[in-house]
Write an enzyme that holds these catalytic residues in place. Structure first.
Site, PDB file in Angstrom:
ATOM      1  CE  LYS A  65      -4.066  -3.408   3.140  1.00 24.05           C
ATOM      2  NZ  LYS A  65      -4.991  -2.310   3.017  1.00 24.05           N
ATOM      3  CD  GLU A 125      -7.640  -7.438  -3.507  1.00 25.96           C
ATOM      4  OE1 GLU A 125      -7.740  -6.289  -3.972  1.00 25.96           O
ATOM      5  OE2 GLU A 125      -7.106  -7.667  -2.408  1.00 25.96           O
ATOM      6  CB  SER A 180      -0.890  -0.027   1.242  1.00 27.64           C
ATOM      7  OG  SER A 180      -1.286   1.288   1.582  1.00 27.64           O
TER       8      SER A 180
END
Ligand code: ARG
Length: 468
Positions: free
Chosen positions: A288, A295, A282
């Protein structure tokens, strides 16, 4: 090079620039280049065999086409190709050919229309891509099978309603996807039968007055046979729809797997950890590690299904035979093919490199009363009607959870309190029966998660893959 048109004769004015752009398909049907030339080579060979063209003409056109292909490949490679050069791939190749070998190039189109030509190109392209995709699915299945074998004894919770339901193994879970992919593979195999049919010689819609040998070109191009009706030959796009439908189904499977991978990779589950190569960070939260690949696969599923829907809607209501609407069969298909190929390359790698956290899986399977059904089955085996057993175990679960214990942690006095009215209990025996591994292994029905049963299935499937 000036923009070449194939149909100038009956026109007094040129099309507008914007109309040209709107009408053009070259920016995307350039994808069909090698197939278009392959189709033309077969066509011209047949024209020679049938003595519609002379041997010298055939030779000239054949050599010319090969040179055009080389030139185009070089320009595409170098990035110098002008995508506005022609209306579509067919007019481009013909114009290049004529520029190279002179007016005789114009004889290539004898007894042919762009309508049968484009249908040939699409089928050659799709046959090639489908075969590649099938190979990739087999490799994916191989990876799933290897992982299933490695984890045939890795106990994990199985879920229904995303609630812990019954214990099974990670291997068993992965095998479920193996079989979904196997069906996708078989569906592509079946679709291939209908892709691999030659429309060449259907002409614009009504065949030809030339003595074309359609069986010869079909064979020359590796098609199983020539189609039986010229109007069907130029208007059929079921083969594209069928491919997109099978592709959508495959994407659905990968999307469901992705959803699970995303869950498993979350802190809340912590069943797996994806490798750095297939995750991203991130820009703001340093801790993260996001499962972007999974996804994106989930996200791109909508895109492939969208292409299927788009083409269904495009074709609905088209009168026979060819209509320009059919040009809209390409972009969604090409995009879906490219999407599938990247995903099928990346996904198995992501699975191979993930870390499987066996202890976390085992721990999750040991808590949450996943063995409640085992206990109910045990009572039923001892003559208590299953419905009543279900009720008794429900009460046992309530009893144990109030004591903050799992069922297999209950002692002799506690079991007597729960089951004493119904049967003679032996806490040690119950403990053994309700242990997670024992519970999994008692589910030895055909196709069940018991270790040996999964291994038997894996062995069978190894044979299937070895034949491929
Ligand atoms: N670019 C066209 C397509 O993709 C080729 C066929 C054109 N045929 C025609 N009659 N205009 O469908």
């Amino acid at each position: 090079m000036a923009k070449s048109k194939l149909w100038g004769g009956r026109f007094e004015a040129n099309t507008s620039e914007l109309m040209d752009q709107f009408n053009a398909s070259l920016p995307f049907d350039i994808n069909l280049m090698e197939y278009d030339i392959e189709g033309s080579l077969a066509h011209v060979k047949m024209l020679g065999k049938q003595e519609i063209l002379t041997a010298a003409e055939v030779e000239k056109i054949t050599e010319g086409l090969k040179d055009v292909k080389k030139d185009l490949e070089a320009e595409l490679e170098a990035g110098t190709f002008d995508f506005k050069e022609a209306e579509d791939i067919h007019s481009l190749v013909e114009a290049r050919l004529t520029a190279k070998i002179g007016a005789v190039g114009g004889k290539l189109h004898t007894g042919r229309s762009r309508n049968d030509q484009v249908a040939v190109d699409m089928r050659l392209y799709l046959r090639d891509q489908t075969e590649q995709i099938m190979e990739m699915i087999l490799k994916f299945m191989q990876v799933l099978l290897e992982l299933a074998e490695e984890h045939a004894e890795t106990v994990m919770p199985g879920y229904t309603h995303l609630q812990r339901a019954q214990a099974l193994t990670f291997g068993h879970h992965l095998l479920a996807y193996y079989f979904k992919l196997k069906r996708d593979y078989q569906r592509f195999q079946d679709a291939l039968k209908r892709i691999n049919v030659s429309p060449l010689g259907s002409g614009a819609l009504a065949g030809s007055s030339f003595n074309l040998d359609r069986d010869f070109t079909a064979q020359e191009l590796g098609f199983e046979r020539a189609c039986e009706n010229s109007m069907d030959g130029v208007s059929d796009r079921d083969f594209v729809l069928e491919f997109l439908s099978v592709a959508s189904n495959l994407m659905l499977h990968l999307s469901r797997l992705s959803e699970e991978v995303i869950l498993w990779n979350s802190k809340e589950f912590s069943f797996i950890e994806l490798a750095d190569q297939y995750t991203t960070g991130s820009s703001i939260m340093p801790q993260k590690k996001n499962p972007d690949l999974a996804e994106l696969v989930r996200g791109k599923t909508g895109r492939v299904i969208g292409s299927l829907n788009q083409l269904l809607l495009t074709i609905k209501g088209l009168p026979l035979a060819y209509n320009k609407d059919l040009q809209e069969d390409k972009e969604g298909l090409f995009d879906s093919v490219d999407t599938l190929q990247v995903i099928l390359e990346l996904y198995p790698e992501m699975l191979k490199t993930m870390t499987v956290k066996k202890e976390a899986m085992q721990q999750a399977a040991a808590t949450g009363f996943l063995n409640a059904t085992e206990l109910a089955d045990f009572l039923a085996e001892n003559g208590i009607p299953f419905r009543q057993a279900h009720q008794i175990v429900g009460e046992a679960v309530l009893f144990a959870s109030q004591k903050q214990k799992e069922l297999d942690q209950l002692g002799q006095p506690e079991w007597e309190e729960i089951l004493g009215d119904y049967l003679k209990v032996d806490a040690d025996k119950l403990k053994e029966k309700l242990a997670v591994k024992a519970a999994v292994n008692s589910h030895a029905t055909k196709g069940g998660p018991a270790f040996e049963e999964s291994k038997r299935v894996i062995k069978e499937e190894r044979k299937f893959l070895a034949q491929k």
